[in-house]
Scaffold this motif. Structure first.
Motif, PDB file in Angstrom:
ATOM      1  N   SER A  27       0.829  -1.191   0.000  1.00 31.57           N
ATOM      2  CA  SER A  27       0.000   0.000   0.000  1.00 31.57           C
ATOM      3  C   SER A  27       0.870   1.250   0.000  1.00 31.57           C
ATOM      4  CB  SER A  27      -0.912   0.013   1.228  1.00 31.57           C
ATOM      5  OG  SER A  27      -0.154   0.276   2.391  1.00 31.57           O
ATOM      6  N   LEU A  28       0.309   2.338  -0.531  1.00 29.81           N
ATOM      7  CA  LEU A  28       1.047   3.594  -0.556  1.00 29.81           C
ATOM      8  C   LEU A  28       1.374   4.069   0.844  1.00 29.81           C
ATOM      9  CD1 LEU A  28      -0.830   5.565  -3.338  1.00 29.81           C
ATOM     10  CD2 LEU A  28       1.522   4.787  -3.395  1.00 29.81           C
ATOM     11  N   ARG A  29       0.444   3.852   1.771  1.00 31.38           N
ATOM     12  CA  ARG A  29       0.688   4.328   3.129  1.00 31.38           C
ATOM     13  C   ARG A  29       1.886   3.615   3.732  1.00 31.38           C
ATOM     14  NH1 ARG A  29      -3.906   4.218   4.368  1.00 31.38           N
ATOM     15  NH2 ARG A  29      -4.463   6.396   4.430  1.00 31.38           N
ATOM     16  N   THR A  30       1.991   2.316   3.503  1.00 30.04           N
ATOM     17  CA  THR A  30       3.137   1.560   4.013  1.00 30.04           C
ATOM     18  C   THR A  30       4.419   1.972   3.300  1.00 30.04           C
ATOM     19  OG1 THR A  30       1.705  -0.308   4.497  1.00 30.04           O
ATOM     20  CG2 THR A  30       4.066  -0.744   4.365  1.00 30.04           C
ATOM     21  N   SER A  31       4.330   2.201   1.992  1.00 25.99           N
ATOM     22  CA  SER A  31       5.520   2.525   1.218  1.00 25.99           C
ATOM     23  C   SER A  31       6.101   3.874   1.591  1.00 25.99           C
ATOM     24  CB  SER A  31       5.161   2.536  -0.283  1.00 25.99           C
ATOM     25  OG  SER A  31       4.627   1.296  -0.680  1.00 25.99           O
ATOM     26  N   LEU A  32       5.236   4.851   1.807  1.00 26.36           N
ATOM     27  CA  LEU A  32       5.710   6.201   2.050  1.00 26.36           C
ATOM     28  C   LEU A  32       6.026   6.463   3.516  1.00 26.36           C
ATOM     29  CD1 LEU A  32       3.308   8.248  -0.230  1.00 26.36           C
ATOM     30  CD2 LEU A  32       5.687   7.713  -0.645  1.00 26.36           C
ATOM     31  N   ALA A  33       5.575   5.585   4.399  1.00 27.47           N
ATOM     32  CA  ALA A  33       5.816   5.815   5.823  1.00 27.47           C
ATOM     33  C   ALA A  33       7.307   5.805   6.122  1.00 27.47           C
ATOM     34  CB  ALA A  33       5.120   4.731   6.638  1.00 27.47           C
ATOM     35  N   ARG A  34       7.769   6.794   6.862  1.00 30.81           N
ATOM     36  CA  ARG A  34       9.191   6.896   7.169  1.00 30.81           C
ATOM     37  C   ARG A  34       9.371   7.895   8.304  1.00 30.81           C
ATOM     38  NH1 ARG A  34      10.094   9.699   1.458  1.00 30.81           N
ATOM     39  NH2 ARG A  34       9.017  11.638   1.848  1.00 30.81           N
ATOM     40  N   ALA A  61       1.671  13.034 -10.642  1.00 34.49           N
ATOM     41  CA  ALA A  61       1.998  11.923  -9.739  1.00 34.49           C
ATOM     42  C   ALA A  61       2.928  12.381  -8.622  1.00 34.49           C
ATOM     43  CB  ALA A  61       2.634  10.775 -10.528  1.00 34.49           C
ATOM     44  N   VAL A  62       3.923  13.203  -8.963  1.00 35.26           N
ATOM     45  CA  VAL A  62       4.844  13.710  -7.929  1.00 35.26           C
ATOM     46  C   VAL A  62       4.084  14.538  -6.905  1.00 35.26           C
ATOM     47  CG1 VAL A  62       6.751  15.315  -7.529  1.00 35.26           C
ATOM     48  CG2 VAL A  62       6.900  13.644  -9.382  1.00 35.26           C
ATOM     49  N   LEU A  63       3.166  15.393  -7.369  1.00 34.50           N
ATOM     50  CA  LEU A  63       2.385  16.213  -6.446  1.00 34.50           C
ATOM     51  C   LEU A  63       1.472  15.340  -5.583  1.00 34.50           C
ATOM     52  CD1 LEU A  63       1.723  18.998  -5.431  1.00 34.50           C
ATOM     53  CD2 LEU A  63       0.084  19.263  -7.304  1.00 34.50           C
ATOM     54  N   LYS A  64       0.908  14.280  -6.163  1.00 36.57           N
ATOM     55  CA  LYS A  64       0.074  13.365  -5.378  1.00 36.57           C
ATOM     56  C   LYS A  64       0.885  12.680  -4.284  1.00 36.57           C
ATOM     57  CE  LYS A  64      -2.653  10.470  -7.414  1.00 36.57           C
ATOM     58  NZ  LYS A  64      -3.118   9.466  -8.392  1.00 36.57           N
ATOM     59  N   PHE A  65       2.086  12.255  -4.633  1.00 38.86           N
ATOM     60  CA  PHE A  65       2.938  11.617  -3.623  1.00 38.86           C
ATOM     61  C   PHE A  65       3.296  12.611  -2.512  1.00 38.86           C
ATOM     62  CE2 PHE A  65       4.240   8.615  -7.170  1.00 38.86           C
ATOM     63  CZ  PHE A  65       3.551   7.542  -6.634  1.00 38.86           C
ATOM     64  N   TYR A  66       3.479  13.856  -2.893  1.00 40.90           N
ATOM     65  CA  TYR A  66       3.789  14.864  -1.873  1.00 40.90           C
ATOM     66  C   TYR A  66       2.600  15.062  -0.929  1.00 40.90           C
ATOM     67  CZ  TYR A  66       5.120  19.285   0.280  1.00 40.90           C
ATOM     68  OH  TYR A  66       5.433  20.266   1.193  1.00 40.90           O
ATOM     69  N   VAL A  67       1.410  15.088  -1.492  1.00 42.10           N
ATOM     70  CA  VAL A  67       0.204  15.203  -0.667  1.00 42.10           C
ATOM     71  C   VAL A  67       0.115  14.035   0.312  1.00 42.10           C
ATOM     72  CG1 VAL A  67      -2.320  15.076  -0.742  1.00 42.10           C
ATOM     73  CG2 VAL A  67      -1.108  16.596  -2.305  1.00 42.10           C
ATOM     74  N   GLN A  68       0.399  12.845  -0.176  1.00 42.46           N
ATOM     75  CA  GLN A  68       0.374  11.670   0.702  1.00 42.46           C
ATOM     76  C   GLN A  68       1.455  11.770   1.772  1.00 42.46           C
ATOM     77  OE1 GLN A  68       0.793   8.714  -2.337  1.00 42.46           O
ATOM     78  NE2 GLN A  68      -1.286   8.985  -3.076  1.00 42.46           N
ATOM     79  N   ASP A  69       2.601  12.321   1.395  1.00 43.22           N
ATOM     80  CA  ASP A  69       3.674  12.498   2.371  1.00 43.22           C
ATOM     81  C   ASP A  69       3.265  13.489   3.457  1.00 43.22           C
ATOM     82  OD1 ASP A  69       6.212  11.415   2.883  1.00 43.22           O
ATOM     83  OD2 ASP A  69       7.191  13.272   2.315  1.00 43.22           O
ATOM     84  N   LEU A  70       2.569  14.548   3.072  1.00 50.14           N
ATOM     85  CA  LEU A  70       2.073  15.505   4.061  1.00 50.14           C
ATOM     86  C   LEU A  70       1.120  14.832   5.040  1.00 50.14           C
ATOM     87  CD1 LEU A  70       1.352  18.667   1.852  1.00 50.14           C
ATOM     88  CD2 LEU A  70       3.150  18.413   3.560  1.00 50.14           C
ATOM     89  N   ALA A  71       0.275  13.960   4.513  1.00 51.32           N
ATOM     90  CA  ALA A  71      -0.662  13.250   5.388  1.00 51.32           C
ATOM     91  C   ALA A  71       0.091  12.381   6.387  1.00 51.32           C
ATOM     92  CB  ALA A  71      -1.616  12.397   4.543  1.00 51.32           C
ATOM     93  N   ILE A  72       1.120  11.694   5.920  1.00 52.06           N
ATOM     94  CA  ILE A  72       1.905  10.827   6.793  1.00 52.06           C
ATOM     95  C   ILE A  72       2.654  11.644   7.835  1.00 52.06           C
ATOM     96  CG2 ILE A  72       3.879   9.248   6.819  1.00 52.06           C
ATOM     97  CD1 ILE A  72       2.896   8.291   4.047  1.00 52.06           C
ATOM     98  N   CYS A  73       3.079  12.848   7.458  1.00 50.42           N
ATOM     99  CA  CYS A  73       3.844  13.709   8.371  1.00 50.42           C
ATOM    100  C   CYS A  73       2.940  14.522   9.291  1.00 50.42           C
ATOM    101  CB  CYS A  73       4.745  14.643   7.571  1.00 50.42           C
ATOM    102  SG  CYS A  73       6.007  13.817   6.608  1.00 50.42           S
ATOM    103  N   ASP A  74       1.676  14.171   9.382  1.00 53.05           N
ATOM    104  CA  ASP A  74       0.729  14.863  10.254  1.00 53.05           C
ATOM    105  C   ASP A  74       0.601  16.332   9.881  1.00 53.05           C
ATOM    106  OD1 ASP A  74      -1.168  14.959  12.268  1.00 53.05           O
ATOM    107  OD2 ASP A  74       0.282  15.465  13.827  1.00 53.05           O
TER     108      ASP A  74
END
Length: 784
Positions: free
Chosen positions: A18-25, A453-466
């Motif tokens: 999942s994207l959430r697992t992949s981007l979590a860091r 796609a890059v902007l979408k990944f950044y949005v997901q990264d923001l979500a992961i970073c609270d």
């Protein structure tokens, strides 16, 4: 220089995650204080959306510069300072190049060039017609701004001060006699003396000159020609000052008829600059001169070898190459137009640049003999700088997308883009800037998809970073389908009512499609936990006591629909979730779902709606009311959970008091009298309308529910009635009367018992009650 920006070793392909697992860091080392710079970048982007897009770039420059200052003040690690410094320089490069590129269609008109026009006008005409050549000059200006000059020595007002004193002393000591030819110092103090006499100056002066030349070279590298001339004048190096003056190409505003610089009204400059350039080349190749003195002349004339010899960084070597390329191109242009009067071209030949473009230069730097330059060349931000200079940002976005997807799909375990979060943030803001000026490098839809796609990944990264409060701003910049997908990634993890309210406010502020986003959000949550709910095969697997975290998340996700008053979606999603829970035997989770919905307005809305008969279809759709079939199915699930609740209520009463007094019997009778009709109704009619369901899969699922729960309800009711015998004897008779329901051909309950493999269990239960009834009756069970 390879266009593959983010290098990482390949690994065997594995199952996607999942994207959430992949981007979590964990937070990157370059993003302290919980990514506080993300808020700064978002603020700059938001405030600049309605203004000049370049204002955003300058705002990003200030953020990076402030970060550098703070890191230096607290003595942070050098690699952290270097990374932010590189980012600042990259934003500067973007500002310089895209200020030009975005204004190129409205460029200045072509200059008129005639045989009497000075070379300055001809050169300006060349740069106006040749975009890449003009950009080379801009890159030179950027590099000069980038390079810092090391501090120089304490200046002396006299050239070769110690040597001059020694020569003077010898002349005074032996008047009338020439200095011996074996002397260690020169006899004359003109600048050419050491070369002409093949002699040396005093070591102290030589050391001072070396330090001075290094300082002057640094000033010229940084583009501060005025300061370099001042230093040379102050130290008596007038020949260097004269050489620097020779850089100015001759121009005559009156003869040319064009004024490029309003401050210049008279003719000035070097008429035979080609000859001056070759003079500088000869001095740059003089073996007796100090290497930094040679490099000064090499920098002035665009020589490569002498400048590379003292250039110790990627930026310094890039400047040397680009200066050489620019000098080659302009002289070639002037030669082709017969504007260079070289009497002997062979004698005056100048080394031509082997690189035809900056792309060639970047590749040369990546293979530099210097290990320092090679290492610097591999830095991702320098790769990005190369892509910006070469105007191939689309390739960078494509590579970034591929690298992120590789980690998501487990083709790679990790790569620099995933490990260093600042890169994703940088590329996202670069993509937004290029979009804002309508210059995204390509008309290819696939290139647009890469940036999205890059902007979408950044949005997901923001979500992961609270940083969920920043997400709607960036989501609003995506195409609608991508915005829905990216926004749902954040909303799927929000359960706090306050945060939900904040997202509704932000979605309204940025005009986002909240309804379809919420539908995708709930679908995302359902999809993520799809494999967690295998269907149970037996009543023994029913779970009456536990709720998993996934169950809780699924139930809470429906509150998004409740808050948005999307009642049709609430009912449809509740039906799907009830079906999932009940098929997997999670009765407790289904009960908790009902309790959650009961605390909302849902039941009031449904009751009010069902009491009305004058709603038009338009009114139903506008109010987000559910359809008849969905409401009927919801009521069926609701009645089952109510029935299960009544069974629990009886069990609580039956186990509560040890003393079976009159008060207990009255309370128990009240419960049984409510349990019996409710369960009988369920046994006879629960989910019997499945034949009207259009989907074969749904009909099969409902049939499995009936096989699982109708026998369960029947046997539970039989147990309750049997346990109620001490309260009233009619309950055991009621238990026996259930046989008529089981035997009914119309209800097919008998078949459900057989299919559930519970017929024998039921017959044993009936036999148990029959023995009791038979023992109390003179005529046996046939007359009770």
């Amino acid at each position: 220089m390879s266009l593959e920006v983010f290098k990482a070793p390949a690994s065997p392909r594995r199952k996607a995650r999942s994207l959430r697992t992949s981007l979590a860091r964990p937070p990157s080392s370059f993003a302290p204080d919980n990514y506080s710079e993300l808020d700064d970048f978002a603020q700059v982007f938001e405030t600049s959306r309605s203004g000049d897009p370049l204002d955003a770039i300058r705002g990003y420059m200030r953020i990076a510069a402030n970060r550098v200052d703070k890191l230096i003040s607290r003595d942070a690690p050098q690699d952290e300072i270097e990374t932010w410094s590189l980012e600042r320089r990259t934003w500067i490069l973007i500002d310089i190049l895209y200020s030009y590129r975005s204004s190129a269609p409205a460029a200045k008109p072509r200059l008129k060039v005639h045989p009497l026009t000075s070379n300055t006008i001809a050169e300006e005409s060349f740069y106006r017609q040749t975009k890449h050549a003009r950009e080379n000059l801009l890159v030179i200006a950027w590099l000069q701004r980038t390079l810092s000059n090391p501090p120089g020595p304490e200046l002396r007002g006299v050239k070769w001060q110690v040597t001059r004193a020694e020569v003077k002393h010898k002349k005074l000591a032996a008047p009338g006699f020439a200095i011996s030819t074996s002397a260690t110092v020169v006899k004359t103090l003109d600048p050419d003396g050491p070369v002409r006499e093949n002699a040396a100056i005093h070591p102290d002066d030589a050391e001072f000159d070396r330090s001075l030349f290094r300082h002057v070279f640094g000033l010229l590298q940084s583009g501060d020609y005025e300061a370099a001339q001042q230093v040379c004048d102050q130290t008596g190096n007038y020949t260097l000052t004269a050489a620097m003056n020779g850089m100015v190409e001759y121009r005559d505003p009156v003869l040319d008829g064009v004024v490029l610089n309003p401050e210049e009204s008279v003719a000035r400059g070097t008429k035979r600059k080609a000859l001056w350039r070759r003079m500088c080349l000869q001095l740059a190749r003089a073996p007796q001169a100090d290497k930094f003195e040679r490099a000064i002349y090499g920098l002035l004339c665009g020589d490569l070898d002498s400048v590379l010899a003292v250039s110790e960084s990627w930026e310094a070597q890039l400047l040397a190459y680009v200066l050489h390329l620019a000098a080659t191109e302009i002289e070639t242009y002037l030669r082709q137009h017969d504007r260079l009067n070289l009497a002997n071209p062979d004698l005056l030949a100048f080394p031509q640049s082997q690189a035809t473009s900056i792309s060639d230069i970047l590749n040369a730097l990546s293979k530099s003999p210097s290990p320092v330059v090679r290492a610097q060349s591999d830095h991702p931000l320098r790769h990005i700088q190369g892509g910006i200079i070469n105007n191939v940002v689309a390739n960078i976005m494509r590579d970034a997308r591929r690298k992120i997807e590789n980690v998501r799909d487990e083709v790679e375990d990790s790569n620099v883009l995933m490990d260093d979060a600042y890169l994703l943030r940088f590329l996202a803001h670069l993509a937004l800037f290029l979009k804002s000026i309508g210059m995204d490098d390509s008309d290819d839809d696939e290139d647009d998809d890469d940036a999205v796609a890059v902007l979408k990944f950044y949005v997901q990264d923001l979500a992961i970073c609270d940083k969920g409060h920043l997400v709607p701003l960036y989501v609003s910049q995506l195409p609608e389908p991508d915005a829905i997908e990216a926004y749902s990634f954040l909303l799927a993890d929000i359960s706090d009512p306050t945060k939900r309210a904040e997202q509704f406010r932000l979605a309204d502020k940025f005009n986002l499609d909240i309804f379809n986003t919420l539908r995708r959000t709930i679908q995302r949550v359902f999809d993520e936990h799809e494999d967690d709910y295998p269907a149970v095969e037996s009543h023994a697997d029913l779970d009456l006591t536990h709720e998993s975290p996934a169950d809780h998340q699924l139930s809470n996700s429906l509150l998004w629909f409740v808050d948005a008053q999307m009642w049709d979606d609430v009912v449809d999603s509740a039906n799907a979730l009830y079906l999932r829970f009940l098929l997997s035997g999670k009765i407790k989770s289904a009960e908790n779902l009902r309790a959650l919905l009961a605390n909302s307005q849902l039941y009031t809305v449904l009751d009010d709606f069902e009491q009305q008969v004058d709603y038009s279809m338009a009114e139903i759709e506008d109010a987000h009311f559910p359809g008849t079939q969905s409401r009927a199915e919801f009521r069926q699930y609701d009645s089952l959970i109510v029935g299960v609740g009544l069974i629990r209520e009886w069990d609580a009463v039956h186990a509560a008091d040890k003393v079976r007094d009159r008060a207990w019997r009255l309370r128990a009778k009240d419960v049984i009298d409510r349990v019996k009709p409710a369960l009988v109704e369920l046994i006879c009619g629960w989910m019997t309308t499945s034949a009207t369901v259009e989907s074969d899969d749904k009909r099969d699922a409902i049939h499995r529910l009936r096989v699982l729960y109708v026998p369960y309800l029947l046997l539970e009711l039989h147990r309750i009635l049997q346990q109620g015998q001490p309260i009233h004897k009619t309950y055991r008779n009621d238990a026996l009367e259930l046989v008529n329901l089981v035997a009914s051909d119309e209800l097919d309950i008998y078949k459900l018992l057989v299919e559930a493999d519970r017929l024998d269990e039921y017959l044993v239960a009936v036999a148990s009650v029959s023995l009791v009834v038979g023992a109390d009756s003179q005529n046996g069970i046939w007359r009770v």
